[in-house]
Design a protein around this motif. Structure first.
Motif, mmCIF file in Angstrom:
data_model
loop_
_atom_site.group_PDB
_atom_site.id
_atom_site.type_symbol
_atom_site.label_atom_id
_atom_site.label_comp_id
_atom_site.label_asym_id
_atom_site.label_seq_id
_atom_site.Cartn_x
_atom_site.Cartn_y
_atom_site.Cartn_z
ATOM 1 N N HIS A 1 0.967 4.287 7.841
ATOM 2 C CA HIS A 1 -0.233 3.464 7.615
ATOM 3 C C HIS A 1 -0.302 2.245 8.541
ATOM 4 O O HIS A 1 -1.338 1.577 8.608
ATOM 5 C CB HIS A 1 -0.297 2.973 6.170
ATOM 6 N N SER B 1 -3.236 1.472 11.044
ATOM 7 C CA SER B 1 -4.518 1.023 10.484
ATOM 8 C C SER B 1 -4.624 -0.488 10.429
ATOM 9 O O SER B 1 -5.716 -1.032 10.325
ATOM 10 C CB SER B 1 -4.700 1.573 9.060
ATOM 11 N N CYS C 1 0.859 -1.182 0.000
ATOM 12 C CA CYS C 1 0.000 0.000 0.000
ATOM 13 C C CYS C 1 0.895 1.231 0.000
ATOM 14 O O CYS C 1 1.588 1.492 0.972
ATOM 15 C CB CYS C 1 -0.920 0.008 1.221
ATOM 16 N N THR D 1 3.873 -1.493 3.719
ATOM 17 C CA THR D 1 3.274 -0.169 3.621
ATOM 18 C C THR D 1 4.130 0.882 4.325
ATOM 19 O O THR D 1 5.109 0.549 4.997
ATOM 20 C CB THR D 1 1.831 -0.166 4.174
ATOM 21 N N LEU E 1 -6.243 1.987 1.316
ATOM 22 C CA LEU E 1 -6.425 1.477 2.676
ATOM 23 C C LEU E 1 -7.761 0.762 2.850
ATOM 24 O O LEU E 1 -7.790 -0.362 3.359
ATOM 25 C CB LEU E 1 -6.269 2.595 3.710
#
Length: 135
Positions: free
Chosen positions: A63, A66, A39, A59, A45
């Protein structure tokens, strides 16, 4: 099945949690379980969070939060896309050569060129005029 700890040295960041994967692919690939993806854009996301096939992720550090509670393998990276393709290329080099495989109901143009080795084409594909597929 591979583990993130086996490929973490190919990446520019740190492994946050180990995870297993069998396939590498884009975040929206939903028919292969145990998927390693990356990502590098916040717009993906929600796609990754909904995709139950994702078992490991590369990622950006910002991020990571998350995904901490998603029970997936995580690598924090400065360049997720680049690191993903480093892993991809490294794993591909280790694979043995194989004869090209072509799925059922695939049609080809008379002007297409397909390598005799190391190409896999799925079923129901259409290969158009002047397409060249190398391994």
């Amino acid at each position: 099945m591979k583990e993130l700890k086996e490929i973490k040295n190919l990446c520019s960041g740190n492994m946050i949690s180990n995870g297993n994967f069998e396939y590498l692919g884009h975040a929206n690939l939903g028919h292969k379980k145990n998927l390693l993806t990356f990502c590098d854009d916040i717009k993906y996301l929600p796609v990754i969070l909904k995709n139950k096939c994702v078992s490991s992720l590369i990622t950006f550090p910002e991020h990571i939060d998350s995904f901490i509670d998603k029970n997936i393998g995580l690598i924090s990276s400065k360049s997720p896309r680049l690191d993903f393709f480093k892993v991809h290329n490294n794993l591909e080099i280790k694979n043995k050569n194989f004869s090209t495989k072509i799925g059922k109901n695939t049609s080809f143009s008379n002007t297409c060129i397909i390598s005799k080795n190391n190409v896999s084409i799925g079923k129901n594909c259409i290969i158009e005029d002047n397409v060249i597929i190398h391994s």
